[in-house]
Design an enzyme around this catalytic site. Structure first.
Site, PDB file in Angstrom:
ATOM      1  N   MET A  26     -55.820  32.960 -47.507  1.00  0.00           N
ATOM      2  CA  MET A  26     -55.445  34.115 -46.681  1.00  0.00           C
ATOM      3  C   MET A  26     -54.134  34.680 -47.208  1.00  0.00           C
ATOM      4  SD  MET A  26     -57.507  33.953 -43.826  1.00  0.00           S
ATOM      5  CE  MET A  26     -58.654  32.676 -43.299  1.00  0.00           C
ATOM      6  N   ASP A  67     -50.805  35.857 -45.933  1.00  0.00           N
ATOM      7  CA  ASP A  67     -50.047  35.737 -44.686  1.00  0.00           C
ATOM      8  C   ASP A  67     -49.099  36.924 -44.532  1.00  0.00           C
ATOM      9  OD1 ASP A  67     -51.289  33.358 -44.105  1.00  0.00           O
ATOM     10  OD2 ASP A  67     -49.560  32.081 -44.548  1.00  0.00           O
ATOM     11  N   ASN A  71     -54.641  18.397 -35.175  1.00  0.00           N
ATOM     12  CA  ASN A  71     -53.403  18.393 -34.390  1.00  0.00           C
ATOM     13  C   ASN A  71     -53.742  18.230 -32.908  1.00  0.00           C
ATOM     14  OD1 ASN A  71     -54.094  20.921 -33.339  1.00  0.00           O
ATOM     15  ND2 ASN A  71     -52.719  22.056 -34.686  1.00  0.00           N
ATOM     16  N   ASP A  91     -50.873  21.712 -42.726  1.00  0.00           N
ATOM     17  CA  ASP A  91     -51.540  21.794 -44.038  1.00  0.00           C
ATOM     18  C   ASP A  91     -50.757  21.025 -45.093  1.00  0.00           C
ATOM     19  OD1 ASP A  91     -53.412  23.469 -42.850  1.00  0.00           O
ATOM     20  OD2 ASP A  91     -52.282  25.275 -43.387  1.00  0.00           O
TER      21      ASP A  91
HETATM   22  O1  RIB Z   1     -52.191  26.639 -41.111  1.00  0.00           O
HETATM   23  C1  RIB Z   1     -51.425  27.750 -41.434  1.00  0.00           C
HETATM   24  C2  RIB Z   1     -52.274  28.833 -41.992  1.00  0.00           C
HETATM   25  O2  RIB Z   1     -53.160  29.252 -40.990  1.00  0.00           O
HETATM   26  C3  RIB Z   1     -51.560  30.082 -42.435  1.00  0.00           C
HETATM   27  O3  RIB Z   1     -51.182  30.051 -43.776  1.00  0.00           O
HETATM   28  C4  RIB Z   1     -52.553  31.187 -42.122  1.00  0.00           C
HETATM   29  O4  RIB Z   1     -53.058  31.783 -43.278  1.00  0.00           O
HETATM   30  C5  RIB Z   1     -53.651  30.519 -41.302  1.00  0.00           C
HETATM   31  O5  RIB Z   1     -54.770  30.322 -42.041  1.00  0.00           O
END
Ligand code: RIB
Ligand code: NA
Length: 309
Positions: free
Chosen positions: A12, A14, A186, A256
């Site tokens: 994605m 951001d 989480n 992540d």
């Molecule tokens: O977990 C964080 C991510 O969640 C962000 O980078 C955003 O792109 C969403 O996918």
């Protein structure tokens, strides 16, 4: 040469706004900073594993657009193999609108776009790489059926699997549990999956036991500033892994970072106990919350204490 970590998942762009607080419905507020970064849970996890020294590949789909081109370059800059990064003209590169408040908390809306076009055709193409990898990681920002198929392929080939059910869906296919060596989520995702509150270590223990019963090898529930809880099939008791306290600037993508680090440890130190991997992954993710942005805040091996390796 075989890969350490292969991620089948999302990319994605951001679009991040920092503001004193999250706006209410119908409200406009002033923020103080805007920036664009590389995100998406799949790619974030892959980049973190790569920065710790894992040999990684990403299986994903971006659009045939400026953001997609840029994203491919970002993978190359981080040493991630891009042979299985597809570009489609049918949909735009995924985007995430993110608002971060002064406590470092966030609210995110994702438009998955091209991520949803990743399917069995791409998995077949990547199968030789998947079947020889040490660890495969999946999330839920692509079609759930694609994630499930990837996890099944990995399991069939003796590849260790990590599944991160994020963002969580209430009607998760029960097969996801059976194909997960490590099921890692989480507190809010755990809450949605078990249907009861998960706000502290005790509740996370309960939820972890319940998720384990559904068929996964092990469960890790991350609890933000409270560390995480590890539940394993071989042991009847759950272990609480305490956090290393840090000042949070931006917690976006910390989960992540944790999962990317966990994948790195599973690939590089397969005999290390899961609690120790989680303890070390906590410290890697702890670094990421101390800087703004998602991938921009992820530490490299050289930024971290030698004791973590
Ligand atoms: O977990 C964080 C991510 O969640 C962000 O980078 C955003 O792109 C969403 O996918
Ligand atoms: Na961060």
């Amino acid at each position: 040469e075989a890969l350490d970590v292969i991620v089948v998942g999302s990319c994605m762009t951001d679009l991040v706004s920092q503001a004193p607080r999250l706006p209410k419905a119908g409200e406009t507020i002033h923020g103080h900073k805007f920036f664009i970064g590389f995100g998406g849970k799949g790619a974030n996890q892959c980049i973190q594993a790569a920065r710790l020294g894992a040999k990684t590949a990403m299986v994903c789909k971006v659009g045939k657009d400026f953001f997609g081109d840029n994203y491919i370059q970002n993978f190359k800059d981080n040493g991630v193999h891009t042979d299985f990064v597809g570009q489609s003209s049918g949909s735009a590169t995924g985007a995430a609108s993110i608002i971060v408040n002064s406590a470092g908390e966030n609210a995110i809306v994702i438009v998955a776009g091209a991520n949803m076009l990743l399917g069995s055709e791409e998995l077949q193409k990547a199968l030789p790489a998947i079947s020889h990898a040490k660890v495969l990681v999946c999330q839920l920002e692509i079609s759930p059926q694609t994630s499930l198929q990837a996890l099944r392929l990995a399991q069939k080939n003796g590849v260790k699997t990590i599944f991160n059910p994020a963002p969580a869906i209430p009607d998760l296919d029960p097969d996801f549990y059976r194909v997960s060596d490590v099921f890692c989520c989480n507190e809010s995702e755990a809450e949605l999956l078990v249907g009861s509150p998960v706000a502290n270590v005790e509740e996370a223990n309960q939820a972890g036991q319940e998720l384990l019963k559904r068929g996964c090898g092990s469960v890790i529930i991350t609890l933000g500033s409270q560390g995480c809880v590890v539940v394993k099939t071989q042991e009847s008791i759950s272990k609480h892994v305490p956090p290393t306290p840090v000042m949070a600037v931006d917690t976006t993508g910390a989960g992540d970072s944790f999962i990317g680090a966990l994948a790195f440890y599973m690939a590089h130190y397969p005999t290390m106990i899961l609690e120790e991997m989680a303890h070390r992954a906590n410290q890697v993710a702890g670094r990421s919350v101390q800087a703004a942005g998602t991938q921009t805040s992820y530490p490299f091996r050289d930024d971290l204490s030698a004791e973590l390796f």
